[in-house]
Scaffold this active site. Structure first.
Site, mmCIF file in Angstrom:
data_model
loop_
_atom_site.group_PDB
_atom_site.id
_atom_site.type_symbol
_atom_site.label_atom_id
_atom_site.label_comp_id
_atom_site.label_asym_id
_atom_site.label_seq_id
_atom_site.Cartn_x
_atom_site.Cartn_y
_atom_site.Cartn_z
ATOM 1 N N GLU A 95 35.537 47.312 45.794
ATOM 2 C CA GLU A 95 34.755 46.128 45.469
ATOM 3 C C GLU A 95 35.538 44.855 45.770
ATOM 4 O O GLU A 95 36.779 44.859 45.800
ATOM 5 C CB GLU A 95 34.382 46.117 43.981
ATOM 6 C CG GLU A 95 33.387 47.182 43.589
ATOM 7 C CD GLU A 95 33.035 47.102 42.114
ATOM 8 O OE1 GLU A 95 31.990 47.647 41.749
ATOM 9 O OE2 GLU A 95 33.790 46.510 41.337
ATOM 10 N N ARG A 104 26.994 53.685 24.453
ATOM 11 C CA ARG A 104 27.401 53.970 23.081
ATOM 12 C C ARG A 104 27.604 52.654 22.357
ATOM 13 O O ARG A 104 27.490 51.577 22.953
ATOM 14 C CB ARG A 104 28.718 54.750 23.068
ATOM 15 C CG ARG A 104 29.809 54.048 23.887
ATOM 16 C CD ARG A 104 31.169 54.651 23.724
ATOM 17 N NE ARG A 104 32.125 54.168 24.701
ATOM 18 C CZ ARG A 104 32.760 53.005 24.632
ATOM 19 N NH1 ARG A 104 32.520 52.174 23.624
ATOM 20 N NH2 ARG A 104 33.619 52.643 25.570
ATOM 21 N N HIS A 107 43.716 45.776 31.443
ATOM 22 C CA HIS A 107 42.316 46.198 31.342
ATOM 23 C C HIS A 107 41.930 46.688 29.951
ATOM 24 O O HIS A 107 40.854 47.252 29.766
ATOM 25 C CB HIS A 107 41.988 47.287 32.385
ATOM 26 C CG HIS A 107 42.361 46.902 33.790
ATOM 27 N ND1 HIS A 107 41.686 45.932 34.494
ATOM 28 C CD2 HIS A 107 43.363 47.329 34.603
ATOM 29 C CE1 HIS A 107 42.243 45.798 35.690
ATOM 30 N NE2 HIS A 107 43.268 46.628 35.780
ATOM 31 N N LYS A 125 30.126 55.423 38.299
ATOM 32 C CA LYS A 125 29.971 53.994 38.577
ATOM 33 C C LYS A 125 29.258 53.723 39.892
ATOM 34 O O LYS A 125 28.484 52.767 40.004
ATOM 35 C CB LYS A 125 31.337 53.325 38.565
ATOM 36 C CG LYS A 125 31.977 53.281 37.190
ATOM 37 C CD LYS A 125 33.304 52.551 37.205
ATOM 38 C CE LYS A 125 33.916 52.526 35.813
ATOM 39 N NZ LYS A 125 35.201 51.806 35.775
#
Length: 643
Positions: free
Chosen positions: A200, A296, A234, A116
């Site tokens: 973040e 994907r 999540h 990431k």
């Protein structure tokens, strides 16, 4: 176009890929583990190859064995589905080294998006907005804490190699940062073998909006957005397309950002660019940021197919076979609205714990798309994801589509395992979600209301009892005993609570039921039963478990009277028939000495044989029934006396 492909997956996605491939005239080879020998995807396939044990590490993650299966069967390409090896660049390299085609992006593209932090640097360079944060290599705790101070609290710690919410922690105060960092790193190390993290800015009212992209290695298009904000820990629960409240300006900005992301890495095939959106002031084109790219086909791809009319698997096969993009951006448009609900075998009251069990019944309404890898009779295995199906609906507007989803979920029938069906139904009735006012915290905030138990109605009890006593398919002889109306009784249990029901069968088409102080009439007209004036719900039976399809499915256990303690009847001198039935055998004889628990007779009832046992020590004084006799509930069969 390929003549034959191998699908390196199982379950729902393997079946989904096969449906399109076989329509295109492409033969399909599947692989299977010990646990999947009779699975739906194996039955659907043109060929199936056993690759190992039930554990994924012994089967679906064994890339070398899968590649050998493809070569041995003459497959020309491998479709990875999602999960397992779908985003493993080393597997892609091995597939291509074997002379086969990987139906998906290049190993290089997967690697660039796999970590990431590196992906976000690359996206910044490509002009894709990224969330303010620290994505550097310095993993010193003090440096990371300083970065969090610079970004401004609250912040989110995320595993660099993460996914599925693992290695992710929300930190709202500086003093909580060290402990949260240790926890996130430990979880990331266990899950991914990599404890590196990034930090973040945490978005206060976040929405998860993703863009479906498709590339041919040079050019890319977007197929608009999906809103996946309805999440629990999540994990996506219900997805929709398009995103509610989306403006043309923001759609254009997000779509172009997705295309730039795909073209920056020479992307080939179907992919999804995920963005976090700050919805605190509506949807604005300066309030979305890149999160990650899934290289994907996504689980939720059917909603995009529903609103665009594009078969994404067909596009995957065509582009992998060397064709250019089937459509250009100006050829694509949105038609109506679509929802997808993920139906899982999970115990919602117990914290959504994954469940297992054999599906004794599985049926979906005809006016929905149900992508499923299981059938009635299949077992939900503890080895794999407990998904039963993805239920997809489409309508001309969001309101119509949501009503359709609610109706479809109410008429979906699952028996044999606990599910999240009632939870999904409650979400479709959530006022905020119905209004399109959704964010990723909605479920967490309102979880208590969403998981409330709905007790079964009296009519549901009666439907179960009618089925238990075989009083649904009645005939002229039903309802009379010695020229008088027949009285019957049954005891049901749900969630540990026993309920007694009594019925008087007046004639084949009318029954009077009593449950507690309530009286309900069951009546049949035109071969259809009603209970208390409403149609009798659908009922299925498996052993002594009866499922009534009311309120997303109510399950009852029929309590066998013969399993109860006979001494509880009070008079232990008389052995009575606890239900109507046939005396199959009498073992007691007058004058016989018996001990407590000795078998005295066998009664056949409810299609089962039940032993009648002595409630105490004693001597048989009288035998009041003989082999072959039909007896009513409460009939005296054997009388004991003191020894």
């Amino acid at each position: 176009m390929f003549n034959k492909i191998l699908i390196a997956n199982r379950g729902e996605i393997a079946c989904r890929v096969m449906e399109t491939a076989q329509k295109m005239g492409v033969s399909c080879v599947v692989v299977y583990s010990d646990a999947d020998a009779t699975a739906k995807h194996v039955v659907m396939a043109d060929e199936a190859v056993h690759i190992g044990g039930a554990a994924p590490a012994e089967s679906y993650l064994k890339g070398d064995v899968i590649i050998k299966a493809a070569l041995d069967t003459g497959a020309q390409a491998i479709h990875p589905g999602y999960g397992f090896l779908s985003e493993n660049p080393d597997f892609v390299d091995a597939v291509e080294a074997a002379g086969l085609t990987f139906i998906g992006p290049s190993a290089d593209a997967i690697r660039k998006m796999g970590l990431k932090d590196a992906a976000k640097v690359l996206m910044e360079q490509a002009g894709v907005p990224v969330v303010p944060g620290y994505h550097g290599d310095n993993q010193d705790p003090e440096h990371l804490a300083g970065a969090a101070d610079t970004i401004g609290y609250p912040v989110l710690i995320k595993a660099v190699a993460g996914g599925g919410g693992k290695g992710m922690r929300l930190v709202e105060r500086p003093e909580d940062f060290p402990a949260a960092l240790d926890s996130a790193r430990g979880e990331a190390r266990t899950a991914f073998g990599n404890d590196a993290v990034l930090v973040e800015k945490f978005v206060a009212k976040p929405r998860h909006i993703e863009v479906q992209v498709f590339g041919d290695g040079t050019h890319a298009v977007h197929l608009f957005e999906r809103d996946c904000s309805l999440q629990r820990r999540h994990q996506k629960v219900i997805e929709e397309a398009p995103a509610p409240g989306m403006t043309a300006e923001m759609r254009e900005a997000m779509g172009q950002a997705g295309v730039r992301a795909a073209e920056a890495i020479g992307y080939k095939g179907a992919g999804t660019v995920e963005f976090i959106v700050d919805a605190s002031d509506g949807l604005r084109p300066d309030r979305f940021w890149f999160m990650e790219m899934n290289t994907r086909l996504q689980v939720e791809h059917p909603v995009t197919e529903a609103v665009t009319g594009v078969d994404l698997v067909e596009w995957q096969l065509r582009v992998a076979a060397g064709e250019r993009l089937p459509k250009q951006q100006e050829d694509l448009s949105i038609n109506g609205h679509a929802f997808e609900a993920r139906l899982y075998a999970e115990d919602v009251p117990k914290g959504f714990l994954p469940a297992t069990g054999t599906l004794t019944h599985l049926e979906f309404p005809v006016d929905c798309r149900a992508d499923s890898g299981v059938r009635a009779g299949d077992t939900i295995s503890p080895w794999y994801d407990p998904m039963i199906a993805k239920v997809v609906v489409h309508g001309p507007t969001r309101a119509v589509a949501l009503e359709s989803l609610n109706r479809v979920l109410r008429h979906t029938e699952v028996a044999g395992t606990v599910t999240n069906l009632a939870f999904l139904g409650a979400l479709t009735r959530h006022a905020g979600f119905a209004a399109g006012d959704v964010d990723t915290g909605l479920i967490g905030r309102d979880l208590g209301d969403l998981v409330k138990d709905v007790p079964p109605s009296s009519a549901a009890h009666v439907a179960a009892a009618m089925t238990a006593l075989e009083l649904v398919n009645t005939c002229e002889e039903t309802g009379f005993s010695l020229w008088a109306p027949l009285h019957r009784a049954v005891q049901l249990r749900q969630d540990g609570k026993a309920v007694d029901l009594d019925v008087q069968v007046e004639n084949p088409d009318r029954q009077i039921w009593k449950i507690d102080t309530e009286t309900l009439i069951a009546a049949r007209e035109a071969r259809r039963w009603t209970i208390h004036g409403s149609p009798m719900p659908q009922v299925v039976v498996s052993g002594d478990v009866i499922t009534v399809f009311e309120s997303y499915g109510q399950t009852f256990e029929v309590i066998d009277p013969l399993d109860r303690d006979t001494s509880a009847t009070g008079d232990t001198n008389v052995i009575e028939a606890p239900m109507p039935g046939l005396i199959k055998a009498v073992f007691a004889t007058p004058g016989q000495t018996v001990k407590e628990g000795d078998r005295l007779a066998i009664l056949e009832a409810m299609k089962m044989e039940h032993s009648l046992l002595a409630a105490r020590d004693g001597v048989v004084a009288e035998v009041l029934a003989e082999d072959g006799a039909q007896v009513e509930a409460g009939a005296a069969l054997i009388r004991l006396e003191e020894a």
